[in-house]
Every structure is written in C-alpha cells, then in structure tokens.
Design an enzyme around this catalytic site. Structure first.
Site, mmCIF file in Angstrom:
data_model
loop_
_atom_site.group_PDB
_atom_site.id
_atom_site.type_symbol
_atom_site.label_atom_id
_atom_site.label_comp_id
_atom_site.label_asym_id
_atom_site.label_seq_id
_atom_site.Cartn_x
_atom_site.Cartn_y
_atom_site.Cartn_z
ATOM 1 N N ASP A 35 0.819 -1.226 0.000
ATOM 2 C CA ASP A 35 0.000 0.000 0.000
ATOM 3 C C ASP A 35 0.847 1.267 0.000
ATOM 4 O O ASP A 35 0.308 2.362 -0.049
ATOM 5 C CB ASP A 35 -1.013 0.007 1.156
ATOM 6 C CG ASP A 35 -0.384 0.055 2.531
ATOM 7 O OD1 ASP A 35 0.791 -0.361 2.685
ATOM 8 O OD2 ASP A 35 -1.057 0.515 3.471
ATOM 9 N N SER A 66 -8.880 5.613 29.292
ATOM 10 C CA SER A 66 -9.125 4.372 28.569
ATOM 11 C C SER A 66 -9.490 3.268 29.555
ATOM 12 O O SER A 66 -8.774 3.035 30.529
ATOM 13 C CB SER A 66 -7.884 3.949 27.783
ATOM 14 O OG SER A 66 -8.058 2.613 27.345
ATOM 15 N N LEU A 126 -4.295 -5.656 14.119
ATOM 16 C CA LEU A 126 -5.612 -5.471 13.499
ATOM 17 C C LEU A 126 -5.967 -3.978 13.452
ATOM 18 O O LEU A 126 -7.123 -3.599 13.420
ATOM 19 C CB LEU A 126 -6.680 -6.275 14.263
ATOM 20 C CG LEU A 126 -6.442 -7.793 14.308
ATOM 21 C CD1 LEU A 126 -7.484 -8.489 15.193
ATOM 22 C CD2 LEU A 126 -6.469 -8.413 12.913
ATOM 23 N N SER A 128 -5.354 -1.221 15.627
ATOM 24 C CA SER A 128 -5.966 -0.462 16.717
ATOM 25 C C SER A 128 -5.606 1.021 16.627
ATOM 26 O O SER A 128 -6.414 1.879 16.997
ATOM 27 C CB SER A 128 -5.561 -1.031 18.073
ATOM 28 O OG SER A 128 -4.170 -1.069 18.180
ATOM 29 N N SER A 129 -4.429 1.362 16.119
ATOM 30 C CA SER A 129 -4.083 2.787 16.068
ATOM 31 C C SER A 129 -4.905 3.513 15.005
ATOM 32 O O SER A 129 -5.429 4.600 15.268
ATOM 33 C CB SER A 129 -2.574 3.000 15.880
ATOM 34 O OG SER A 129 -2.119 2.350 14.746
ATOM 35 N N ASP A 173 -4.812 0.937 6.283
ATOM 36 C CA ASP A 173 -5.510 0.718 7.553
ATOM 37 C C ASP A 173 -6.555 1.807 7.813
ATOM 38 O O ASP A 173 -7.710 1.518 8.129
ATOM 39 C CB ASP A 173 -4.512 0.684 8.716
ATOM 40 C CG ASP A 173 -3.501 -0.437 8.559
ATOM 41 O OD1 ASP A 173 -3.707 -1.305 7.692
ATOM 42 O OD2 ASP A 173 -2.496 -0.426 9.291
ATOM 43 N N TYR A 223 9.584 -2.566 9.459
ATOM 44 C CA TYR A 223 8.646 -1.981 8.495
ATOM 45 C C TYR A 223 9.368 -0.894 7.678
ATOM 46 O O TYR A 223 9.337 -0.892 6.451
ATOM 47 C CB TYR A 223 7.449 -1.379 9.233
ATOM 48 C CG TYR A 223 6.329 -0.940 8.329
ATOM 49 C CD1 TYR A 223 5.296 -1.805 8.006
ATOM 50 C CD2 TYR A 223 6.308 0.337 7.775
ATOM 51 C CE1 TYR A 223 4.265 -1.412 7.170
ATOM 52 C CE2 TYR A 223 5.292 0.739 6.939
ATOM 53 C CZ TYR A 223 4.269 -0.134 6.641
ATOM 54 O OH TYR A 223 3.260 0.262 5.803
HETATM 55 C C1 GLA Z 1 0.619 -2.056 8.452
HETATM 56 C C2 GLA Z 1 0.560 -0.673 7.809
HETATM 57 C C3 GLA Z 1 -0.217 -0.715 6.497
HETATM 58 C C4 GLA Z 1 0.305 -1.810 5.580
HETATM 59 C C5 GLA Z 1 0.440 -3.143 6.336
HETATM 60 C C6 GLA Z 1 1.114 -4.216 5.504
HETATM 61 O O1 GLA Z 1 -0.649 -2.470 8.840
HETATM 62 O O2 GLA Z 1 -0.063 0.243 8.694
HETATM 63 O O3 GLA Z 1 -0.152 0.550 5.870
HETATM 64 O O4 GLA Z 1 1.510 -1.440 4.983
HETATM 65 O O5 GLA Z 1 1.170 -2.984 7.533
HETATM 66 O O6 GLA Z 1 0.353 -4.536 4.396
#
Ligand code: GLA
Length: 388
Positions: A35, A66, A126, A128-129, A173, A223
């Site tokens: 992405d 929270s 999943l 959360s942020s 996301d 990442y």
């Molecule tokens: C994380 C990042 C996304 C995407 C995925 C991997 O969730 O926030 O933007 O790059 O990893 O597909």
C-alpha cells in the site's frame, strides 16, 4: 464487557449521558505490504474495534481515559499544547487528530471528556491505532462540525500516523477503518485511491482470525527497513531506464525481463514480492466475484509464502498457525497486516470451523508453549456514531 456498564461505572469521569461512537479494526484479505508501492489491497473492517463515549465540558480541556489502560490514568490535554510526548502514550493518536483538524480549520469552543474502550486484542496487528485515529477524527467532526468527508479524514489520519506518531505506514488501515461497508471488502488502488466495494460472499467458508499472542516486536524498525529496500529497488530499475513511478506499476513480464538488473538478491526478492502480490490481489478479487473460493484460498497461500520467503516479515508463530490451518482443511491461510507476530487469517469450511480451530489450537500450543486466540470474522461498517 457491556457498553452500558462501562458508561455506568465511569460516571465520575463522564458526568452525564455520553454520545457513543464506534470505529472498527481491519483484516487484510490479500495485498500485503504494497500500500506504499502503489499496489492494490483488499481489506475488510471487522466488528472488533474501538468505542468512544463522549460528554461535553464547559472549560477548554480535553480529558482522556481508557477502560483498557486504567493504570495509565486520566490524561488532561489543553488545546494550547498538542505536541507529541512519548510519555503521553496512546493519547498521542488523539492529540495528533486534534492538532491536524484544528490546523485544517475546525474551531473548538469547549472541551470534552473522552472515554475509550477497545475490543481489539493488544498488539494484534488489526489496526488499533488507525481505529483510534479515525474514531477521534469522527468525534471532532460530529461535535464541533467540519466539512471533512471520510475520504479526506482517512488521509488526515494516515498523515498523523506518519508525521505526528512517526510510523511510515501506507493508507490501507485508515482507509479500511473509515470507509468500509459491512459484508464487503474494499478493493483499493493505493496509487489512484480509486476503490470498489466487493461483496464478501464466502459461500461454504468462514474467515477465521487467529492471534499468535506474540507481541509485534521489531515491527516498526523492520517496516521502515522494508520500505527503504523497496525504494532502493525502484531507484535501481529507474536508473536502468525503466519508466515507472512505483513498483506495482511493473507488469510481471517487465519484472521478469529486468530482474537481473537488481544484483542484490534481498532487494530483488522484495521487488518480486511486490509485483506478484499486486497481481495476486487482483486475481483474488476476480476469483471471489466468480465464487471461486478455492482459487482465492490458493492465492492467499501464495501471498503468505511470498511474505515468509521473499519479503521476510512472517515469524515462526505465524508460520505454525498457517501450516496447521492448511494441514487441517483450510483452503487458504496467511498472515495479515505487518507481520512479525500479530494475526493470521484462514478460509475454513464453515461446517468444520470448530474442529479445525481445536486442532490448530492444540498444534500451536504444543509447538509454541502458549495459546493462540481465534475469532470468526464478522465485517463492519466504517467509523460512525452509534446508539447504545
Ligand atoms: C501495516 C501498515 C499498512 C500496511 C500493512 C502491511 O498495517 O499500517 O499501511 O503497509 O502494515 O500490508
């Protein structure tokens, strides 16, 4: 926990009847780590997510609490100081959204009490942020009024993650969290931001999430490392005269003809993953549209294998979950999200779901020494105000 109970037990903080908002998490069905390379991704929002309970204040302070991080306590923020502070922990996502929307022109004439409650497992990958960012953006828009449409809001949320929080993520996301519709997945072209809702009709199959319960250590640094490896791959190809703006605009034929130009095998593998994953995503969507779930499952398998071997973002725990799912009747299984822990997803015949989960659970526990958690996926609408 029951939502009304949360409201009742937090009256000291809320001081009245709150307006309630829900923001989902997401799973990505296929199209991983592309992405930020102009690729197509195929995420779906899920019913696990984040709630906000909001009451108005008469002063100019924003109070955050929270239900999940009670030990962190209440955090009071004034609109004069919305700068990032590591010690402010999860409230930085909220401060970032206030900061961005105020800079875009939202006028704030009173404070708020914002109580958060999340049902996404911690560090599960999943989103959360993203869920929290789009949630707070939606609260601000609804309460103070703003002409920001969701399409723009999700891009603002991504910028907050990139520039305020400092995580160099793509758009998937936030887009999925904000723009989703129940019973569909979004085919999103991350280059043009064109998108289509594709009905998630799984026939005789159920999509299951399996959480490794492994904290996603290293995920951030790895990442960013993957991103820069991909940048290097793009620069090499461009320097050889290949006219592309992003890796995912390469066709498979173009890649195969030119791959020898990338001498460094690691970089070549990263590029190979990107090019093939993008094509797999488009094929998987076509397969789903035609009701060919077996083909879709096989493309999910190929996606995982590529993330494990070429892109190297899986881990032992995810591979074991995926292997056990495949050995026990899943027609497709793969890691979802950024990897290095977090969750896998599997397409399992609905009639066998309980039996398959039992076998995968046991296999995982035997090999890893602690339990994985399992959740059948139910899809959700994007972030919105709800009634209790
Ligand atoms: C994380 C990042 C996304 C995407 C995925 C991997 O969730 O926030 O933007 O790059 O990893 O597909």
């Amino acid at each position: 926990m029951n939502l009304q109970t949360i409201v009742d037990t937090n009256q000291d903080f809320l001081q009245g009847t709150p307006t309630v908002y829900f923001s989902p998490g997401r799973v990505n069905l296929i199209g991983e780590y592309i992405d930020f390379l102009g690729g197509s991704v195929f995420p779906s929002a899920i019913t696990l997510g984040t709630y906000a309970f909001v009451t108005k204040r008469t002063d100019n302070e924003i109070h955050f609490l929270s239900e999940n991080f009670k030990e962190f306590g209440k955090k009071v923020v004034t609109l004069e100081d919305l700068s990032y502070l590591k010690s402010d922990n999860w409230t930085n996502y909220c401060k970032g959204m206030f900061d961005a929307l105020i800079k875009r022109g939202t006028k704030i004439d009173h404070g708020l009490n914002i109580l958060i409650f999340g049902t996404l497992p911690n560090s599960s990958g999943l989103s959360s942020s993203a869920s929290l960012e789009v949630l707070i953006g939606t609260v601000i828009k609804d309460i103070y009024g703003s002409d920001v449409e969701m399409f723009e809001m999700v891009q603002i949320a991504q910028k907050v993650e990139n520039n305020f929080i400092g995580v160099n993520c793509g758009i998937m996301d936030q887009f999925s969290v904000g723009m989703s519709k129940k019973d569909t997945a979004i085919l999103l072209n991350t280059n043009s931001l064109e998108y289509q809702y594709i009905p998630l009709i799984l026939g005789e199959y159920t999509l299951v999430i399996a959480h490794t319960n492994k904290k996603r250590a290293l995920a951030e640094s790895k990442y960013n490392e993957r991103r820069s490896e991909c940048d290097t791959g793009l620069e090499i190809l461009q320097s050889k005269g290949i006219e592309i703006d992003n890796l995912c605009s390469l066709t498979i034929e173009q890649y195969e003809e030119n791959k020898k130009q990338i001498k460094n095998l690691t970089i070549r593998n990263r590029v190979e993953h990107a090019v093939y994953e993008n094509i797999r995503t488009l094929e998987a969507v076509e397969a789903l549209k035609r009701g060919n779930l077996v083909l879709m499952g096989s493309l999910m398998n190929q996606s995982h294998d590529s993330l494990r071997d070429l892109y190297e973002v899986s881990c032992r725990e995810l591979d074991i979950l995926v292997d056990y799912f495949r050995m026990n009747g899943a027609i497709g299984a793969r890691m979802t999200g950024a990897g290095f822990g977090g969750c896998a997803i599997a397409l399992v015949p609905t009639k066998d779901v309980d039996a398959v989960i039992q076998k995968v659970r046991k296999g995982y526990l035997d090999k890893i020494g602690y339990n994985a958690d399992f959740y059948p996926v139910s899809t959700s609408d994007g972030t919105k105000k709800i009634e209790l």
